[in-house]
Design a protein around this motif. Structure first.
Motif, short mmCIF file in Angstrom:
data_model
loop_
_atom_site.label_atom_id
_atom_site.label_comp_id
_atom_site.label_asym_id
_atom_site.label_seq_id
_atom_site.Cartn_x
_atom_site.Cartn_y
_atom_site.Cartn_z
N VAL A 1 0.83 -1.20 0.00
CA VAL A 1 0.00 0.00 0.00
C VAL A 1 0.87 1.25 0.00
CG1 VAL A 1 -1.82 -1.23 1.22
CG2 VAL A 1 -0.21 0.17 2.51
N ILE A 2 0.27 2.36 -0.43
CA ILE A 2 1.03 3.60 -0.54
C ILE A 2 0.45 4.71 0.33
CG2 ILE A 2 2.09 3.15 -2.77
CD1 ILE A 2 -1.22 5.10 -2.24
N GLY A 3 -0.63 4.40 1.04
CA GLY A 3 -1.25 5.38 1.91
C GLY A 3 -2.06 4.68 2.98
N ILE A 4 -2.32 5.40 4.06
CA ILE A 4 -3.17 4.85 5.12
C ILE A 4 -4.07 5.95 5.66
CG2 ILE A 4 -1.54 3.06 5.87
CD1 ILE A 4 -0.85 4.91 8.26
N ASN A 5 -5.24 5.55 6.14
CA ASN A 5 -6.05 6.39 7.02
C ASN A 5 -5.61 6.06 8.43
OD1 ASN A 5 -7.50 7.46 4.92
ND2 ASN A 5 -9.46 6.58 5.55
N PHE A 6 -5.42 7.11 9.24
CA PHE A 6 -4.97 6.89 10.61
C PHE A 6 -5.77 7.80 11.53
CE2 PHE A 6 -1.80 7.72 14.08
CZ PHE A 6 -1.88 6.45 14.64
N GLU A 7 -6.58 7.22 12.39
CA GLU A 7 -7.54 7.98 13.18
C GLU A 7 -7.06 8.28 14.58
OE1 GLU A 7 -10.60 4.37 14.34
OE2 GLU A 7 -10.34 4.92 12.23
N ASP A 8 -7.61 9.35 15.15
CA ASP A 8 -7.19 9.75 16.49
C ASP A 8 -8.12 9.27 17.60
OD1 ASP A 8 -9.33 11.51 16.17
OD2 ASP A 8 -8.11 13.33 16.10
N ARG A 9 -9.16 8.51 17.25
CA ARG A 9 -10.02 7.99 18.32
C ARG A 9 -9.29 6.90 19.10
NH1 ARG A 9 -13.76 3.14 17.27
NH2 ARG A 9 -13.01 2.21 15.34
N VAL A 10 -9.66 6.74 20.34
CA VAL A 10 -9.13 5.65 21.16
C VAL A 10 -9.95 4.41 20.79
CG1 VAL A 10 -8.69 4.82 23.49
CG2 VAL A 10 -8.54 7.28 22.98
N GLU B 1 -1.05 15.81 21.54
CA GLU B 1 0.37 15.46 21.70
C GLU B 1 0.60 13.97 21.44
OE1 GLU B 1 -0.67 19.13 23.64
OE2 GLU B 1 -1.48 17.09 23.94
N THR B 2 -0.27 13.13 22.01
CA THR B 2 -0.14 11.69 21.81
C THR B 2 -0.30 11.32 20.35
OG1 THR B 2 -0.93 11.14 24.04
CG2 THR B 2 -1.16 9.43 22.36
N GLN B 3 -1.31 11.89 19.69
CA GLN B 3 -1.54 11.55 18.30
C GLN B 3 -0.42 12.07 17.41
OE1 GLN B 3 -3.54 9.42 17.44
NE2 GLN B 3 -3.96 9.60 15.26
N ALA C 1 -1.42 20.51 13.91
CA ALA C 1 -0.47 19.69 14.66
C ALA C 1 -0.11 18.43 13.89
CB ALA C 1 -1.05 19.34 16.03
N TYR C 2 -1.10 17.82 13.26
CA TYR C 2 -0.85 16.60 12.51
C TYR C 2 0.03 16.88 11.29
CZ TYR C 2 -4.71 14.75 15.36
OH TYR C 2 -5.52 14.37 16.40
N ALA C 3 -0.17 18.04 10.68
CA ALA C 3 0.69 18.44 9.56
C ALA C 3 2.13 18.59 10.03
CB ALA C 3 0.18 19.74 8.95
N ASP C 4 2.32 19.23 11.16
CA ASP C 4 3.66 19.41 11.71
C ASP C 4 4.32 18.08 12.05
OD1 ASP C 4 3.40 22.15 11.49
OD2 ASP C 4 2.85 22.45 13.60
#
Length: 256
Positions: free
Chosen positions: A108-117, A127-129, A177-180
């Motif tokens: 794969v060349i991409g992923i969805n990555f979510e911030d939910r617990v 900060e954790t994400q 923050a996620y971009a950074d």
């Protein structure tokens, strides 16, 4: 064409105003059918992938099974493939990094990555994400792959539409923050208010992904808001299963 080439092509398809439209697949067969229909890229939806194997969403599908499905899709289809990786099947950055390394081996060349617990409540702290996204980017860098990390916030999915305005600024803050941290895109599923979507797009340095659950919808109005990606989540799977059930009822003579 190399995996890295596909990753770069996939990233280039994210254009504000002329978004990448992803009619989500759930296995190699559905992926091949969607590709045959003209899709320039493929993306799985975690709910659909799990349901097709008899599992609930939320990482109930074993990781080895998910990796096997992803490998079959990338082996069968020629276009770039992005995987809905939910919360990465781990919380700690080191474990997450190891899991992502396996995902990359699946092609794969991409992923969805979510911030939910995923196995708890609410969402991870910013900060954790951010630390988790950095770990994913490090794994991709180690593999020499410009992985497209579509960082998803679940703020809107976890709240009623009338409360979305109260979460808008936090979502914008998370997007920055996620971009950074190394994300490639920002996914805001559940957000449907046009003005709020425009605000997110205007504030985001990343291409913005929205979700549409109506397979018959005209995507042009969403494109005009400045989004760069439109995905359909579980809607294609549900539509396919409804059609299959209807055909079976016709065959077996059941009404209703």
């Amino acid at each position: 064409m190399t995996q890295a080439d596909r990753a770069r092509i996939f990233a280039d398809l994210h254009t504000p105003g002329t978004p990448l439209v992803l009619y989500n697949c759930w296995d190699a067969g559905s992926g091949a059918a969607i590709e045959k229909g003209g899709a320039p890229a493929l993306a799985t939806g975690s709910w659909s992938v799990a349901a097709a194997q008899g599992y609930a969403d939320g990482e109930a599908l074993p990781l080895d099974t998910l990796l096997s499905i992803a490998t079959r899709i990338t082996s069968t289809c020629d276009v770039p493939v992005s995987l809905d990786f939910e919360g990465g099947y781990a919380v700690a950055p080191d474990a997450l990094r190891a899991n992502v390394a396996q995902v990359l081996q699946a092609g794969v060349i991409g992923i969805n990555f979510e911030d939910r617990v995923v196995t708890g409540e609410g969402v991870h702290s910013v900060e954790t994400q951010s630390d988790r996204i950095q770990a994913i980017r490090a794994a991709a860098d180690d593999a020499g792959l410009p992985l497209f990390i579509n960082a998803r916030t679940d703020l809107f999915l976890q709240s009623a539409p009338e409360a979305h305005g109260t979460h808008l600024q936090e979502a914008i803050t998370r997007g920055k923050a996620y971009a950074d941290a190394g994300a490639s895109g920002f996914f805001v599923p559940g957000l449907s208010d046009p003005k709020m979507i425009t605000q997110v797009c205007d504030a985001s340095a990343l291409p913005v992904n929205v979700m549409c659950l109506d397979i018959s919808a005209d995507t042009a109005p969403l494109a005009e808001l400045g989004v760069s990606r439109i995905s359909f989540g579980p809607a294609p799977y549900r539509a396919a299963l409804r059609a299959l059930t209807a055909q079976a009822k016709q065959l077996y003579g059941k009404a209703g």
